[in-house]
Design an enzyme around this catalytic site. Structure first.
Site, PDB file in Angstrom:
ATOM      1  N   ASP A 358       0.832  -1.193   0.000  1.00 44.94           N
ATOM      2  CA  ASP A 358       0.000   0.000   0.000  1.00 44.94           C
ATOM      3  C   ASP A 358       0.873   1.252   0.000  1.00 44.94           C
ATOM      4  O   ASP A 358       1.872   1.323   0.737  1.00 44.94           O
ATOM      5  CB  ASP A 358      -0.891  -0.030   1.248  1.00 44.94           C
ATOM      6  CG  ASP A 358      -1.827   1.147   1.336  1.00 44.94           C
ATOM      7  OD1 ASP A 358      -2.714   1.261   0.484  1.00 44.94           O
ATOM      8  OD2 ASP A 358      -1.663   1.957   2.268  1.00 44.94           O
ATOM      9  N   GLU A 395       1.655  -0.415  -5.074  1.00 44.28           N
ATOM     10  CA  GLU A 395       0.755   0.680  -5.399  1.00 44.28           C
ATOM     11  C   GLU A 395       1.683   1.885  -5.567  1.00 44.28           C
ATOM     12  O   GLU A 395       2.141   2.465  -4.573  1.00 44.28           O
ATOM     13  CB  GLU A 395      -0.249   0.916  -4.274  1.00 44.28           C
ATOM     14  CG  GLU A 395      -1.258   2.005  -4.596  1.00 44.28           C
ATOM     15  CD  GLU A 395      -2.234   2.274  -3.458  1.00 44.28           C
ATOM     16  OE1 GLU A 395      -3.422   2.491  -3.725  1.00 44.28           O
ATOM     17  OE2 GLU A 395      -1.791   2.282  -2.286  1.00 44.28           O
TER      18      GLU A 395
END
Length: 713
Positions: A358, A395
């Site tokens: 993330d 990401e």
């Protein structure tokens, strides 16, 4: 238990480790002056049964404090206290009165720290906040659990190590997957419940589940109030880690201390038996400790100045590239080692197949917060020998403005491709002059990945993810509807590229419903015939919706849970998705190892050819609301039974039907219809081996808002 009855212990490995002599404890604290290890008899106890103060000479090696307690068994409960300077302006926030979790704890008890915390609670910013010093009694504290990593029977299981190009990823939430209506499992909302649903995943044909955060977090940290119900919201998604080495205890049906460990391992083992890999969504960009007003849980109390990126000459404040209050100091050697230890631990002890990171651009920031061209951490993860076969997916952006799509540093990193998401959404919405972008995405995004030497599979293609609209809501709403998040609908993106097809939200209008179903088939089939690695959002295959909420991070309720009654109502879309997945898995041309180069190896012909509706070569600056191309299978990397097939794919996003001229198939082959999304139900795509021969081999009428796939053989 007295200190003289203990052994000095070893500084490595960090954490609590079961040894033949008992349990060895080791923690890092550079500026701490006293370290106290507390042993608890029960998980609900506020006071320890024994407190052991470590000797700064006998129990310290360098910056690591350690002790071995003979006779202590797995299942033992413990916490730390650390004394040292409280000088926030220098980055030090030691408080000997504060219980602390071991940063390397392998399990914690399912106790909420935040549930009973006053909404006005905050920790001191500086020495003038005297009234806040004695604050630890405002809340209950979970306990760390000693775990024996070698007690589980893996029955010979190993990580699957499926090539990324052959993967079809299914992103889902452990709790939400089985917590909703009609799940039909004995233990809804748990690892055990997900295990019970493995036959469904097998039937669908996906090859990997990507689980939203399972590292332990506290869902009660969210203090927002639902303006409609008056209920306190939760942190449902879990992007706020407390313990990086511990599976979330409340996701386990087994509520005994540490029971989550074996239940999680059992889930992984059974998924592997079904041929399904496990990818974990991990959050190494920040922690649940928050900003200067946050709560000390572990890192802050052990060595705040090392674990976090602090503000220059004002180290009482935290740099916030995560948007969540703090930023982990990922490229500090101590933190870098912790992250690598964590990843190795999950691979070695839980047989995890991959990780999705993330806000991964934070992993590329220096100790001052500057983006590095060659970050030590991302390179170390890519080159680590233990992680050598593990999937690593970035990401490739953060909340501080970094955007590294196509250039995420470290060599073998795959990336979430949000350009694919946006270009394909706009294309099927019928926007003008976006066909070029759609063509680039469907053919593998070579504009992004060629320069770094990566191949199409490094592009993780998706139309929807947990972050944003579900696919049902993408075709049902023009605008987000986040009122129930308690943030005045300011949260969530406004750039959704969605279209409600004539009515905002659910409707009984059959015309609108037919359009929405067709558009969902368009999105699903486009995703599965595009070069790159496809990722489906769990529930999209049966029109799971979130009432137009495109940021349901706080909705621990039916808005987020899978309603399996809806799955029964939309079984034909599930079957369509299953057939589309099987088609991709059986036809190697959609899983290329290289980008299209313009020519088939060893032949004078092209490997891909683009067309106008009349069969001519398109003028890309003028092409709008239409896209057609041939993929020539001969010379594809994989020499399976379909490698000699050719394919014609055409999309009409206009409001009018189009008559297209189909190119003449090579050799003596004939065109067969694989898919036409205008056909109702699952029959919009043929069952494997049952493709129908086209009566008309030169022309085909593509209805408005439809996608066709032909195969020549």
């Amino acid at each position: 238990m007295k200190l003289e009855n203990t052994l000095p212990g070893q500084p490595y490995p960090l954490g609590a480790s079961v040894t033949p002599n008992g349990v060895n404890f080791a923690v890092f604290s550079r500026n701490g002056t006293r370290v106290i290890l507390n042993i608890f008899a029960n998980s609900d106890d506020n006071d320890p049964c024994e407190s052991l103060e470590l000797d700064s000479v006998a129990n310290r090696t360098g910056d690591v404090w350690h002790i071995c307690i003979p006779g202590l068994k797995p299942g033992a409960l413990y916490l730390y206290q650390v004394d040292g300077p409280f000088e926030p302006s220098r980055g030090h926030r030691f408080d000997v009165h504060q219980y602390l979790l071991d940063p390397y704890a392998k399990a914690v008890t399912p106790t909420s720290i935040f549930h009973n915390l006053p909404p006005t609670y905050r920790t001191p910013v500086d020495k003038t906040d005297v009234e806040l010093q004695e604050s630890r009694h405002y809340y209950k504290f979970p306990k760390c659990v000693v775990i024996d990593d070698k007690s589980f029977d893996w029955q010979g299981d190993r990580p699957i190590n499926r090539p990324l190009c052959d993967s079809i990823i299914y992103e889902t939430h452990v709790k939400g997957f089985t917590a909703g209506k009609g799940a039909g499992v004995r233990n809804p909302g748990t690892y055990a419940g997900l295990t019970e649903k493995i036959p469904y995943l097998q039937h669908l044909g996906i090859t990997a589940v990507e689980l939203m955060p399972v590292f332990d977090f506290d869902e009660y940290e969210n203090t927002n109030i639902n303006p409609r119900t008056g209920d306190r919201m939760k942190n449902y998604w879990g992007y706020s880690t407390i313990s990086f080495f511990a599976p979330k205890a409340t996701y386990a049906a087994n509520k005994n201390p540490g029971g989550c460990v074996d239940e999680f391992k059992y889930m992984v083992r059974e998924l592997h038996k079904a041929g399904i890999e496990v990818i974990l969504d991990v959050v190494f960009n920040h922690t649940a400790e928050g900003n200067e007003h946050g709560i000390a849980l572990n890192f802050r109390g052990f060595e705040n100045s090392v674990y976090y990126i602090l503000v220059g000459n004002h180290k009482e404040y935290y740099m916030n590239y995560s948007g969540c209050g703090n930023t982990l100091n990922c490229n500090h050697p101590v933190v870098r080692r912790m992250i690598l230890d964590c990843l190795r631990y999950w691979v070695l002890e839980y047989h995890i197949d991959g990780f999705r990171f993330d806000l991964a651009s934070i992993l590329c920031r220096s100790q001052e917060g500057v983006l590095l061209k060659f970050p030590p951490l991302t390179n170390a993860i890519a080159e680590d020998p233990v992680l050598g076969k593990t999937k690593i997916i970035a990401e490739p952006w953060d909340a501080g403005g970094a955007y590294q799509l196509g250039g995420f540093p470290g060599g073998r990193w795959a990336e979430w491709n949000d350009r694919f998401r946006d270009d394909i959404r706009r294309f099927w919405r019928g926007d003008e002059f976006v066909s070029t972008g759609a063509a680039t995405r469907m053919s593998g995004s070579s504009d992004l990945y060629t320069i770094s030497g990566r191949n199409p599979s490094f592009s993780i293609n998706y139309v929807t993810s947990h972050d944003g609209f579900t696919m049902n809501d993408l075709v049902s709403y023009n605008h987000k509807h986040n009122d129930e998040n308690g943030e005045g609908s300011r949260d969530g993106t406004d750039s959704n590229w969605s279209y409600n097809h004539g009515y905002e939200g659910p409707t009984n209008n059959p015309r609108i419903e037919r359009l929405r179903n067709k558009q969902m088939k368009n999105f699903l089939l486009t995703l599965l015939v595009s070069e790159g690695t496809p990722m489906l959002l769990g529930g999209d295959e049966f029109r799971r919706g979130q009432e137009g909420n495109n940021n349901a991070y706080c909705q621990d309720n039916d808005i987020s849970y899978f309603d399996w009654g809806i799955a029964n109502l939309n079984s034909s879309l599930i079957e369509f998705t299953r057939r589309a997945i099987l088609f991709r898995r059986k036809h190697s041309v959609f899983r290329r190892h290289t980008f299209f180069g313009g020519q088939r190896p060893g032949t004078p012909g092209p490997d891909i050819q683009w067309y106008n509706a009349d069969g001519s070569t398109p003028e890309w600056t003028k092409l709008s609301r239409f896209l057609a191309y041939c993929l020539f299978g001969y010379g594809a990397d994989s020499k399976d039974e379909t490698s000699s097939y050719d394919y014609y794919i055409a999309a009409n996003t206009d409001i009018k039907d189009i008559m297209v001229k189909i190119p003449t198939p090579l050799g003596q082959k004939k065109w067969y219809l694989v898919a036409d999304t205008s056909i109702p139900g699952a029959d919009a795509i043929a069952e494997d081996g049952k493709e129908e021969l086209l009566r008309e081999q030169e022309h085909y009428v593509i209805p408005s808002n439809s996608l066709i796939v032909l195969v020549s053989k």
